[in-house]
Motif scaffolding. Structure first.
Motif, PDB file in Angstrom:
ATOM      1  N   VAL B  16      37.243  41.410  37.961  1.00 22.12           N
ATOM      2  CA  VAL B  16      36.963  40.106  38.564  1.00 22.12           C
ATOM      3  C   VAL B  16      35.482  39.951  38.904  1.00 22.12           C
ATOM      4  O   VAL B  16      34.904  38.877  38.762  1.00 22.12           O
ATOM      5  CB  VAL B  16      37.841  39.919  39.821  1.00 22.12           C
ATOM      6  N   GLY B  37      38.719  30.758  39.548  1.00 18.74           N
ATOM      7  CA  GLY B  37      39.011  32.053  38.949  1.00 18.74           C
ATOM      8  C   GLY B  37      37.786  32.839  38.545  1.00 18.74           C
ATOM      9  O   GLY B  37      37.888  33.900  37.936  1.00 18.74           O
ATOM     10  N   GLY B  39      35.712  34.314  40.513  1.00 22.38           N
ATOM     11  CA  GLY B  39      35.447  35.466  41.382  1.00 22.38           C
ATOM     12  C   GLY B  39      34.671  35.133  42.654  1.00 22.38           C
ATOM     13  O   GLY B  39      34.240  36.031  43.376  1.00 22.38           O
ATOM     14  N   LYS B  40      34.513  33.844  42.956  1.00 21.01           N
ATOM     15  CA  LYS B  40      33.731  33.444  44.141  1.00 21.01           C
ATOM     16  C   LYS B  40      34.383  33.936  45.428  1.00 21.01           C
ATOM     17  O   LYS B  40      33.724  34.536  46.280  1.00 21.01           O
ATOM     18  CB  LYS B  40      33.590  31.905  44.191  1.00 21.01           C
ATOM     19  N   THR B  41      35.675  33.661  45.555  1.00 19.66           N
ATOM     20  CA  THR B  41      36.383  34.099  46.762  1.00 19.66           C
ATOM     21  C   THR B  41      36.344  35.612  46.890  1.00 19.66           C
ATOM     22  O   THR B  41      36.059  36.152  47.958  1.00 19.66           O
ATOM     23  CB  THR B  41      37.848  33.618  46.703  1.00 19.66           C
ATOM     24  N   THR B  42      36.597  36.285  45.769  1.00 18.14           N
ATOM     25  CA  THR B  42      36.603  37.753  45.798  1.00 18.14           C
ATOM     26  C   THR B  42      35.242  38.283  46.248  1.00 18.14           C
ATOM     27  O   THR B  42      35.167  39.232  47.038  1.00 18.14           O
ATOM     28  CB  THR B  42      36.959  38.295  44.404  1.00 18.14           C
TER      29      THR B  42
HETATM   30  N1  LIG Z   1      44.670  39.945  45.467  1.00 21.33           N
HETATM   31  C1  LIG Z   1      44.543  39.755  44.138  1.00 21.33           C
HETATM   32  N2  LIG Z   1      45.304  40.458  43.275  1.00 21.33           N
HETATM   33  C2  LIG Z   1      45.182  40.291  41.948  1.00 21.33           C
HETATM   34  N3  LIG Z   1      44.323  39.449  41.370  1.00 21.33           N
HETATM   35  C3  LIG Z   1      43.533  38.720  42.160  1.00 21.33           C
HETATM   36  C4  LIG Z   1      43.596  38.823  43.583  1.00 21.33           C
HETATM   37  N4  LIG Z   1      42.696  37.972  44.132  1.00 21.33           N
HETATM   38  C5  LIG Z   1      42.105  37.360  43.088  1.00 21.33           C
HETATM   39  N5  LIG Z   1      42.599  37.797  41.905  1.00 21.33           N
HETATM   40  C6  LIG Z   1      42.156  37.361  40.567  1.00 21.33           C
HETATM   41  O1  LIG Z   1      40.772  37.439  40.551  1.00 21.33           O
HETATM   42  C7  LIG Z   1      40.212  36.378  39.814  1.00 21.33           C
HETATM   43  C8  LIG Z   1      39.175  35.663  40.661  1.00 21.33           C
HETATM   44  O2  LIG Z   1      39.790  35.068  41.760  1.00 21.33           O
HETATM   45  P1  LIG Z   1      38.953  34.353  42.890  1.00 21.33           P
HETATM   46  O3  LIG Z   1      37.950  35.291  43.415  1.00 21.33           O
HETATM   47  O4  LIG Z   1      39.937  33.815  43.857  1.00 21.33           O
HETATM   48  O5  LIG Z   1      38.246  33.174  42.109  1.00 21.33           O
HETATM   49  P2  LIG Z   1      37.637  31.826  42.664  1.00 21.33           P
HETATM   50  O6  LIG Z   1      37.545  31.914  44.139  1.00 21.33           O
HETATM   51  O7  LIG Z   1      36.306  31.738  41.994  1.00 21.33           O
HETATM   52  O8  LIG Z   1      38.549  30.747  42.202  1.00 21.33           O
HETATM   53  C9  LIG Z   1      41.370  35.480  39.406  1.00 21.33           C
HETATM   54  O9  LIG Z   1      41.673  35.755  38.074  1.00 21.33           O
HETATM   55  C10 LIG Z   1      42.499  35.927  40.298  1.00 21.33           C
HETATM   56  O10 LIG Z   1      43.716  35.791  39.642  1.00 21.33           O
END
Ligand SMILES: Nc1ncnc2c1ncn2[C@@H]1O[C@H](COP(=O)(O)OP(=O)(O)O)[C@@H](O)[C@H]1O
Ligand SMILES: [Mg+2]
Lengths: 260, 251
Positions: B16, B37, B39-42
């Protein structure tokens, strides 16, 4: 069949004299169940290795055993092994010195541990993980988060199910009668066996259990009000609301009566 | 002030974050854009260890943490230097608005209760909710909840506040006032990293805009550069979706 009201009263009084014993049989398993059951729920939620797997198997299996069967098994073990165990530890006591109420307490506590751990686990699972994350994000540790944020919410969610569990426990205390522990039921039957008023005896016991159950439910609903303010709004609002319902109910009834 | 180096994070086989590095100066407002998707939140969650990255290095203020060696104490230290504003508010359901703000101060920072109450009241007033101090989250609207969420982060006076799409869950008519409030936080000089899809807001407040896609930082620069002279094709494609409605006035 004639019902002997005086016999009911006698049985009632006689049963009540054993109330302390029954209260012990309720309060000890309930307290042990709350503390140990909640701990087991946390162990399973946090997936503590080995322990969580153990409980995941043990609890459903144990819950499949009827409480009477468990009680009888413990009682047999108690009858057959107590003297050996006492001797092994070099004690000069015999089984006659060990009150069999411990057998009842053991069986009921184990039952409560299992059912409360399931109740608490369900309540824990229903908490949004955002609650944990928000708490970590303001710098709280795991134990602080549990104590200040999670458990208060869990308890208020669990109260309705805990009422059920406790009412079940109150009723189950009567089965220790089967291994000769004197409690409310056997107390209520003391006058009966003298005068053959068994029906009245059981009726009196039923009334006592019923009163106990009502008291427990009142206690819990008080706790529920105290702890669940955050789900429904302020207590004052809630009181007003129920008052309003009551009023509209009674006025409707009054109207219906006037019409008829 | 805030520096992250070579952050990597995979969920199972899904990579991610692929070597993300970032530098934020004190008082700077950084806006992160990017498709869903990407990876901003992550990335934000890795910054305060709501998610543990696989490798990399994070420095906030004077605290430097190498991810692989991060102990409980390091994580707690980092968290106490950051505030987090969640997309769905995540107010403590069992606490009033005021208690939501006080909790972190009292329990985590060991601020005396009386002082914490004063700070909380002041911050609540600052976000315009002094009359809602004793309300529980369930009694507040989304907009009001997010105000409390912002107040909870601001009251801790962290070195950096992370906002994850703070207006995405709001009714459209409430978005504007929350954005105004976030601008007000920015004018306090607090360092902020904001993930958002509000382009006008981004242009208004950002000192730096970062465009992420597929777990990498595709492009970064001043808002003027990113919005009007994007270099990368992916950035152009992404912005096109947002800029067209603006241009419609000129058609
Ligand atoms: N806890 C988790 N377990 C598995 N996959 C995750 C989890 N959190 C996020 N992802 C995956 O990581 C990728 C990036 O997610 P995220 O950071 O939420 O993106 P954004 O905030 O940019 O929309 C996505 O493909 C999502 O499915
Ligand atoms: Mg996101």
């Amino acid at each position: 069949m004639q019902i002997d009201v005086k016999a009911i009263f006698e049985s009632f009084v006689s049963g009540l004299t054993y109330l302390p014993k029954t209260l012990i049989l309720i309060l000890v398993p309930l307290s042990i169940g709350l503390v140990v059951g909640t701990s087991i729920a946390l162990v399973r939620i946090y997936k503590v290795p080995v322990l969580s797997q153990f409980f995941a198997v043990f609890i459903p299996v144990y819950q499949g055993v009827p409480i009477v069967v468990a009680l009888m098994v413990y009682n047999l073990i108690y009858l057959m092994k107590t003297n050996d165990v006492l001797k092994f530890f070099g004690s000069s006591k015999t089984i006659a010195d060990i009150d069999s109420i411990y057998v009842g307490l053991f069986a009921l506590s184990l039952m409560m541990i299992c059912s409360i751990s399931e109740v608490m686990r369900g309540a824990l699972l229903s908490i949004n993980k955002g609650q944990y994350e928000a708490s970590y994000s303001v710098g709280m540790t795991k134990p602080q988060t549990l104590r200040k944020i999670i458990l208060p919410q869990v308890i208020s969610i669990a109260i309705p199910a805990l009422i059920n569990t406790t009412v079940g426990l109150i009723k189950s205390t009567s089965i220790v009668y089967a291994i000769g522990i004197a409690e409310i039921l056997s107390g209520a039957l003391v006058p009966s066996s003298r005068k053959y008023t068994f029906f009245e005896g059981y009726l009196a016991a039923a009334i006592i259990y019923w009163i106990l159950t009502i008291l427990i439910e009142l206690l819990y609903s008080y706790l529920e009000k105290r702890t669940s303010i955050f789900k429904t709004g302020k207590t004052e609002n809630k009181k007003l609301w129920s008052l309003k319902c009551w009023r509209s109910n009674t006025s409707e009834k009054a109207l219906a009566e006037m019409k008829s | 002030m805030l520096e992250i180096k070579h952050i990597r994070k995979s969920f199972g086989r899904n990579e991610v974050l692929k070597d993300v590095s970032l530098n934020v100066k004190k008082g700077e407002v950084v806006v992160i854009l990017g498709p869903s998707g990407s990876g901003k939140t992550t990335l934000l969650r890795c910054l305060n260890f709501l998610e543990k990255a696989d490798s990399g290095e994070i420095t906030i203020g004077n605290k430097n943490v190498v991810i692989q060696n991060a102990g409980r104490k390091d994580i707690l230290d980092l968290r106490r230097k950051t505030g987090f504003v969640f997309q769905n508010y995540n107010l403590f359901a069992n606490k009033t608005a005021l208690e939501n703000i006080m909790e972190g101060l009292v329990t985590a920072r060991k601020v005396p209760k009386k002082d914490a109450r004063n700070i909380a009241e002041e911050t609540l007033k600052w976000v315009g909710l002094h009359d809602k101090a004793d309300y529980y989250p369930s009694q507040l609207s989304g907009g009001q909840q997010q105000r409390v969420g912002i107040a909870r982060a601001v009251a801790l006076n962290p070195e950096v506040i992370l906002f994850d799409e703070p207006t995405s869950a709001l009714d459209p008519e409430l978005v504007g006032e929350i954005l105004e409030l976030i601008k007000k936080v920015a004018t306090k000089g607090i360092t902020m990293i904001v993930v958002t899809h509000e382009m006008t807001f981004a242009q208004d407040v950002a000192d730096k805009v970062i465009f992420m896609d597929g777990g990498v930082v595709v492009e970064e620069g001043a808002p003027k550069e990113i919005f009007y002279r994007p270099k990368e094709e992916r950035t152009k494609q992404f912005l096109a979706k947002f800029i067209i409605p603006d241009n419609m006035y000129y058609i």
